[in-house]
Design an enzyme around this catalytic site. Structure first.
Site, mmCIF file in Angstrom:
data_model
loop_
_atom_site.group_PDB
_atom_site.id
_atom_site.type_symbol
_atom_site.label_atom_id
_atom_site.label_comp_id
_atom_site.label_asym_id
_atom_site.label_seq_id
_atom_site.Cartn_x
_atom_site.Cartn_y
_atom_site.Cartn_z
ATOM 1 N N GLU A 34 24.351 23.674 78.398
ATOM 2 C CA GLU A 34 23.828 22.590 78.599
ATOM 3 C C GLU A 34 25.100 22.244 79.882
ATOM 4 O O GLU A 34 26.638 22.937 79.933
ATOM 5 C CB GLU A 34 24.222 20.951 78.076
ATOM 6 C CG GLU A 34 24.640 19.771 78.259
ATOM 7 C CD GLU A 34 25.225 18.861 79.182
ATOM 8 O OE1 GLU A 34 25.090 17.890 79.520
ATOM 9 O OE2 GLU A 34 26.442 19.011 78.316
ATOM 10 N N HIS A 49 32.279 17.784 84.600
ATOM 11 C CA HIS A 49 31.779 16.394 84.311
ATOM 12 C C HIS A 49 32.169 15.345 85.101
ATOM 13 O O HIS A 49 31.941 14.164 85.141
ATOM 14 C CB HIS A 49 32.009 16.795 83.342
ATOM 15 C CG HIS A 49 31.438 15.639 82.041
ATOM 16 N ND1 HIS A 49 32.410 13.897 82.240
ATOM 17 C CD2 HIS A 49 30.715 15.259 81.188
ATOM 18 C CE1 HIS A 49 31.745 13.847 81.497
ATOM 19 N NE2 HIS A 49 30.227 14.150 81.267
#
Length: 242
Positions: A34, A49
């Site tokens: 992911e 992120h």
């Protein structure tokens, strides 16, 4: 059998969202990874992120204010010995052609509405011929509906923090083939009902032994975890079951 996705790569032991963390996840035996994407000032898709580079790199400021060549000079492994750049999505997809991993690309466009992000991601996934191994997820459900409209062949999965009533109905209504709920927000019963209705369930971020046991026990579609090595070790106990 429940698949294991390495959250931001093998982030329990390596710098998150770096090629090193992705290589190590593959080496460990994870089924997928992911990762999160943002856009640079000059429109390159980079894997990071936060909207700002401060927490995970040697730099400061918003991703959107850096040119690609500038952001590549930052060290995304600033707590480790080895310097690692922030990867481009191109770099990850090129590497994916050398393995069989599934990749969940999370569009980080909830706070900053990156113009053209969906088209850019779809274009790259198609260019590398990886449509059947990519899942596009986001907390911005408008964005994943738009992704589905421009690329119905790529699986989409809305992300949730809160529980949702009859999530399979919602998923079907937006043509999503999966959902990625916060692991504590869904009961076993709701998870099993959702899967029975043809929707994949991949909870995040599953790091505690007790939670891993819970999802392997009900044969959940997948778990998203920082520690694929621990998850693989626990999953082994369930592989021998009839």
């Amino acid at each position: 059998m429940t698949q294991i996705f390495a959250h931001r790569g093998y982030s329990a032991s390596f710098a998150e969202n770096t090629m090193g963390a992705f290589y190590e996840a593959e080496k460990a035996g994870a089924d997928g990874i992911e990762l999160d994407v943002q856009l640079t000032k000059d429109g390159e898709i980079v894997v990071i992120h936060d909207e700002k580079v401060d927490r995970t790199t040697s730099g400061t400021g918003f991703v959107k204010d850096f040119l690609f060549k500038e952001i590549r000079n930052l060290n995304a492994n600033h707590k480790g010995l080895k310097k690692e750049p922030i990867p481009s999505l191109i770099e990850v997809l090129e590497w994916m052609r050398t393995n069989k991993l599934v990749c969940n690309i999370e569009l980080k466009n909830g706070l900053i509405p990156y113009e053209g992000m969906e088209e850019k991601v779809v274009q790259l996934v198609r260019r590398y011929g990886l449509a059947d191994r990519i899942i596009i997820s986001s907390f911005n459900h408008y964005s994943i509906v738009y992704s589905y409209r421009i690329a119905p062949e790529i699986e989409t999965a809305p992300l949730f923090i809160e529980g949702i009533y009859m999530p399979w109905i919602y998923s079907q209504s937006i043509r999503a083939r999966g959902i990625h709920p916060k692991h504590s927000s869904m009961s076993d019963n709701i998870i099993m009902n959702t899967m029975d209705n043809g929707i994949a369930v991949r909870p995040y971020t599953v790091n505690k032994d007790v939670d891993m046991h819970r999802f392997f026990n009900i044969n959940c579609t997948a778990i998203i975890t920082d520690d694929p090595v621990k998850a693989l070790r626990i999953r082994k106990q369930y592989e021998k079951r009839p």
